[in-house]
Design a protein around this motif. Structure first.
Motif, PDB file in Angstrom:
ATOM      1  N   LEU B 224     -13.625 -28.948 -31.591  1.00 38.49           N
ATOM      2  CA  LEU B 224     -12.263 -28.416 -31.554  1.00 38.49           C
ATOM      3  C   LEU B 224     -11.499 -28.931 -30.344  1.00 38.49           C
ATOM      4  N   PHE B 225     -12.181 -29.037 -29.253  1.00 41.06           N
ATOM      5  CA  PHE B 225     -11.531 -29.447 -28.017  1.00 41.06           C
ATOM      6  C   PHE B 225     -11.016 -30.879 -28.119  1.00 41.06           C
ATOM      7  N   LEU B 248      -3.599 -27.850 -31.563  1.00 39.51           N
ATOM      8  CA  LEU B 248      -3.546 -27.430 -30.168  1.00 39.51           C
ATOM      9  C   LEU B 248      -2.820 -28.507 -29.369  1.00 39.51           C
ATOM     10  N   PRO B 249      -2.058 -28.075 -28.371  1.00 38.80           N
ATOM     11  CA  PRO B 249      -1.269 -29.055 -27.615  1.00 38.80           C
ATOM     12  C   PRO B 249      -2.152 -30.046 -26.868  1.00 38.80           C
ATOM     13  N   ARG B 250      -1.624 -31.244 -26.702  1.00 37.15           N
ATOM     14  CA  ARG B 250      -2.277 -32.233 -25.865  1.00 37.15           C
ATOM     15  C   ARG B 250      -1.335 -32.561 -24.726  1.00 37.15           C
ATOM     16  N   PRO B 251      -1.769 -32.980 -23.580  1.00 38.69           N
ATOM     17  CA  PRO B 251      -3.167 -33.112 -23.202  1.00 38.69           C
ATOM     18  C   PRO B 251      -3.867 -31.756 -23.103  1.00 38.69           C
ATOM     19  N   ARG B 252      -5.137 -31.761 -23.409  1.00 42.33           N
ATOM     20  CA  ARG B 252      -5.881 -30.508 -23.427  1.00 42.33           C
ATOM     21  C   ARG B 252      -6.640 -30.330 -22.123  1.00 42.33           C
ATOM     22  N   SER B 253      -6.584 -29.129 -21.605  1.00 43.51           N
ATOM     23  CA  SER B 253      -7.290 -28.885 -20.348  1.00 43.51           C
ATOM     24  C   SER B 253      -8.427 -27.896 -20.592  1.00 43.51           C
ATOM     25  N   GLU B 255      -9.030 -24.929 -19.761  1.00 32.11           N
ATOM     26  CA  GLU B 255      -8.778 -23.512 -20.088  1.00 32.11           C
ATOM     27  C   GLU B 255      -8.567 -23.299 -21.578  1.00 32.11           C
ATOM     28  N   LEU B 256      -8.239 -24.391 -22.256  1.00 32.46           N
ATOM     29  CA  LEU B 256      -7.917 -24.286 -23.673  1.00 32.46           C
ATOM     30  C   LEU B 256      -8.991 -23.527 -24.457  1.00 32.46           C
ATOM     31  N   VAL B 257     -10.239 -23.756 -24.086  1.00 29.69           N
ATOM     32  CA  VAL B 257     -11.333 -23.193 -24.885  1.00 29.69           C
ATOM     33  C   VAL B 257     -11.366 -21.667 -24.845  1.00 29.69           C
ATOM     34  N   THR B 258     -10.607 -21.055 -23.933  1.00 25.77           N
ATOM     35  CA  THR B 258     -10.590 -19.594 -23.902  1.00 25.77           C
ATOM     36  C   THR B 258      -9.289 -19.026 -24.491  1.00 25.77           C
ATOM     37  N   SER B 259      -8.424 -19.891 -24.962  1.00 27.65           N
ATOM     38  CA  SER B 259      -7.152 -19.410 -25.513  1.00 27.65           C
ATOM     39  C   SER B 259      -7.385 -18.761 -26.879  1.00 27.65           C
ATOM     40  N   ILE B 263      -9.962 -19.732 -30.038  1.00 27.26           N
ATOM     41  CA  ILE B 263     -10.988 -18.809 -30.527  1.00 27.26           C
ATOM     42  C   ILE B 263     -10.820 -18.572 -32.032  1.00 27.26           C
ATOM     43  N   ARG B 264      -9.552 -18.471 -32.463  1.00 23.60           N
ATOM     44  CA  ARG B 264      -9.295 -18.241 -33.890  1.00 23.60           C
ATOM     45  C   ARG B 264      -9.869 -19.403 -34.724  1.00 23.60           C
ATOM     46  N   LEU B 265      -9.558 -20.623 -34.270  1.00 23.46           N
ATOM     47  CA  LEU B 265     -10.058 -21.799 -34.989  1.00 23.46           C
ATOM     48  C   LEU B 265     -11.590 -21.851 -34.951  1.00 23.46           C
ATOM     49  N   LYS B 266     -12.116 -21.495 -33.786  1.00 24.04           N
ATOM     50  CA  LYS B 266     -13.564 -21.554 -33.616  1.00 24.04           C
ATOM     51  C   LYS B 266     -14.245 -20.616 -34.602  1.00 24.04           C
ATOM     52  N   ARG B 267     -13.623 -19.436 -34.782  1.00 21.11           N
ATOM     53  CA  ARG B 267     -14.208 -18.458 -35.704  1.00 21.11           C
ATOM     54  C   ARG B 267     -14.277 -19.029 -37.119  1.00 21.11           C
ATOM     55  N   ILE B 268     -13.188 -19.703 -37.525  1.00 24.40           N
ATOM     56  CA  ILE B 268     -13.162 -20.295 -38.872  1.00 24.40           C
ATOM     57  C   ILE B 268     -14.281 -21.318 -39.030  1.00 24.40           C
ATOM     58  N   VAL B 269     -14.389 -22.201 -38.039  1.00 27.87           N
ATOM     59  CA  VAL B 269     -15.392 -23.262 -38.128  1.00 27.87           C
ATOM     60  C   VAL B 269     -16.796 -22.668 -38.107  1.00 27.87           C
ATOM     61  N   LEU B 270     -16.993 -21.698 -37.209  1.00 21.47           N
ATOM     62  CA  LEU B 270     -18.328 -21.113 -37.085  1.00 21.47           C
ATOM     63  C   LEU B 270     -18.762 -20.445 -38.382  1.00 21.47           C
TER      64      LEU B 270
END
Lengths: 271, 299
Positions: B224-225, B248-253, B255-259, B263-270
């Motif tokens: 995702l990152f 998700l906006p780029r450039p990615r930093s 902190e993004l992984v805690t936004s 998390i919403r996208l991560k839940r879908i993928v997981l």
């Protein structure tokens, strides 16, 4: 990296740091010191236990004999050296060439490789008689026997080394569009090199054996000839002197091959 | 390493039109339709469909043994797919072997040649192409700082750390200038910290070099990152289970992984992955599961 089927030859990298600090000169000095110590102990033992010269002459006597009549030993050394070198070089080249050929042409390998094995079951003495019939009492007859003892281990190890190539590495280079020749020169042959050197070090001493045994079939110059003459005339000192010269030749040649290995297979530490 | 993210706001790296699932046969760089591959009685990949637009960063995740590597080997030209599979590169149908030398492939292991220096490892692909050694070496030398290897050009691989070796491998991949880059879990063997550094660094390099990347990973966060789009593969035989656009906006930093959006996208993928991981776990019986997603399962 891929595990190679035989033990890895190169000097272990971690080795002795002190030894590496010494450098080649230091190592030579150390070797000479050990040699001197052995000679001293030998001399002392012979004198102390009163061993008869017939069984074991004193090293000083042997060295004196060498110094008094150096000509036959120097001649013998040079002659046997050339036989060894020619046999070794041709055997190594032929062995590497056959290894490459067998690697590329599996059918040929199944056809010819068994013949190689059979050839190696013939005792070198029996083979030597044939070689003398073919080549006469020439330098090449001895070189041929050295060759005969040399090429087989080199062939086998070349093949082993080539087959130890990591298939993933090969896939990577193929994905870059590498041709079979590029694969050989840039991946397969360098990968096989450490394995090839294991055989070359072995072959360096085998080639010397071949040359000396070859001389026993008849010649007038050479270390093997000196050994035979010493035996027939029961000249024990001459036998020992020849032994020392042979040891010098064998060790020097082995050291040269090992030195070449250290330079050419400098990455040996990895694997 | 250059991991600065200042300046450069939101470079439109992702092709805007590539709404993955319903896009018409647009100007794709690589298209796969009904891609299948059997090995004896095992079907590694079956009916895999995906298309990748130029400049896109697509990540592929899936349970272990889902045929990801088979897929990559096909796209790298190393393996021919079964009859009936459709493979199109730059708009033209082709055989897999025609892709040899056209795709810049980076396998999981760095596979550096121990007898070559960093520079000479980096230029090997160019050397195989027949480019001048001198020119490619000079080019490699100029690229060293960008890859965090300044001053290491003449070192041998065994003198480098794992992260550095991986960067040499990446440099080799980048120097083989092809539109499409295939990266097969390039950071899989690195420790977590080095790994996140390398991810951000890869995004920087990608932004500057403008390549199309197909990236395989086990790691959902990583997928995702990095990706413009995430493709979740099913358990074997591998096909597309889910395709998800990562807006998700780029450039990615970092902190993004805690936004919340992440998390919403991560839940879908997981969720998608968990289902498949379960399948392959059950299918493999008592064999070791090895599924990265398992510990993070959400009900």
């Amino acid at each position: 990296m891929s595990a190679s089927p035989l033990t890895h030859p190169a000097v272990t990298p971690g080795g002795s740091a002190a030894l590496r600090l010494l450098g080649p000169l230091g190592r030579l000095a150390r070797g000479l010191a050990i040699l001197l110590a052995v000679f001293a102990a030998w001399e002392a033992l012979v004198v102390l236990f009163g061993i008869r010269p017939y069984y074991l002459p004193r090293p000083t006597v042997i060295l004196a004999a060498l110094v008094q009549t150096p000509a036959p030993y120097i001649q013998g050394f040079l002659r046997t050296l050339s036989e060894t070198l020619i046999g070794f070089a041709s055997g190594a080249l032929f062995g590497i060439g056959m290894g490459l050929l067998f690697f590329r042409a599996r059918a040929l390998r199944e056809l010819v490789f068994p013949l190689f094995i059979v050839s190696q079951t013939i005792p070198v003495i029996a083979f030597g008689a044939l070689v003398v019939l073919w080549f006469g009492n020439t330098l090449f007859a001895k070189a041929a026997i050295a060759f005969y003892l040399t090429f087989f281990p080199v062939t086998v190890n070349t093949l082993l080394g080539l087959e130890s190539v990591d298939p993933r590495q090969e896939a990577l280079l193929r994905s870059f569009g590498a041709s079979p020749l590029q694969l050989m020169t840039r991946l397969q042959f360098p990968t096989a090199l450490p394995q090839i050197f294991v055989a070359l070090r072995l072959a360096s001493s085998l080639a010397l054996v071949g040359a000396i045994v070859g001389e026993w079939f008849g010649d007038t110059v050479g270390l093997g000839v000196l050994l035979l003459q010493g035996m027939y005339t029961e000249n024990v000192v001459s036998i020992w002197a020849t032994l020392l010269v042979s040891a010098l030749l064998g060790t020097g040649f082995y050291a040269a091959v090992a030195g070449a290995e250290r330079v050419l297979v400098f990455w040996g530490a990895e694997q | 390493m250059t991991i600065g993210h200042s300046g450069l706001a939101r470079l439109a790296a992702a092709p805007d039109a590539a709404s993955a699932s319903s896009a018409p046969a647009g100007p794709y760089l690589l298209e796969m339709k009904g891609l299948s591959k059997r090995f004896g009685s095992v079907t590694a990949v079956s009916g895999f469909d995906a298309s990748i637009a130029p400049g896109e960063f697509v990540t592929v995740v899936g349970p272990s043994g889902c045929g990801k590597s088979t897929l990559f080997n096909i796209v790298a030209g190393l393996e021919e797919p079964d009859a009936g599979s459709i493979l199109r590169f730059e708009g033209k149908g082709c055989h897999a072997h025609e892709l040899l030398g056209k795709v810049s492939f980076m396998p999981q292991r760095d596979l550096l040649l121990p007898w070559r220096t960093v520079i000479d490892n980096a230029v090997i692909a160019m050397e195989i192409e027949g480019r001048s050694r001198k020119a490619s070496r000079a080019e490699a030398r100029d690229m060293l700082p960008e890859f965090g290897l300044a001053g290491f050009g003449d070192q041998y691989p065994h003198q480098l750390s794992g992260g550095m070796r991986q960067r040499v491998a990446l440099m080799r991949t980048f120097m083989f200038k092809r539109e499409l880059m295939l990266l097969d879990e390039p950071f899989g063997a690195l420790d977590a910290l080095t790994r996140t550094m390398m991810q951000r660094w890869l995004l920087d390099v990608w932004r500057q070099h403008k390549r199309t990347i197909l990236f395989i990973t086990h790691d959902v966060d990583e997928a995702l990152f990095l990706g413009d789009r995430v493709i979740v593969m099913s358990a074997r035989p591998g096909r597309v289970k889910l395709e998800l656009k990562v807006d998700l906006p780029r450039p990615r930093s970092a902190e993004l992984v805690t936004s919340p959006e992440f998390i919403r996208l991560k839940r879908i993928v997981l969720e998608a992955i968990e289902e498949e991981a379960m399948k392959s776990f059950l299918a493999s019986g008592a064999a070791a599961p090895q599924t990265d997603a398992m510990p993070e399962v959400q009900p």
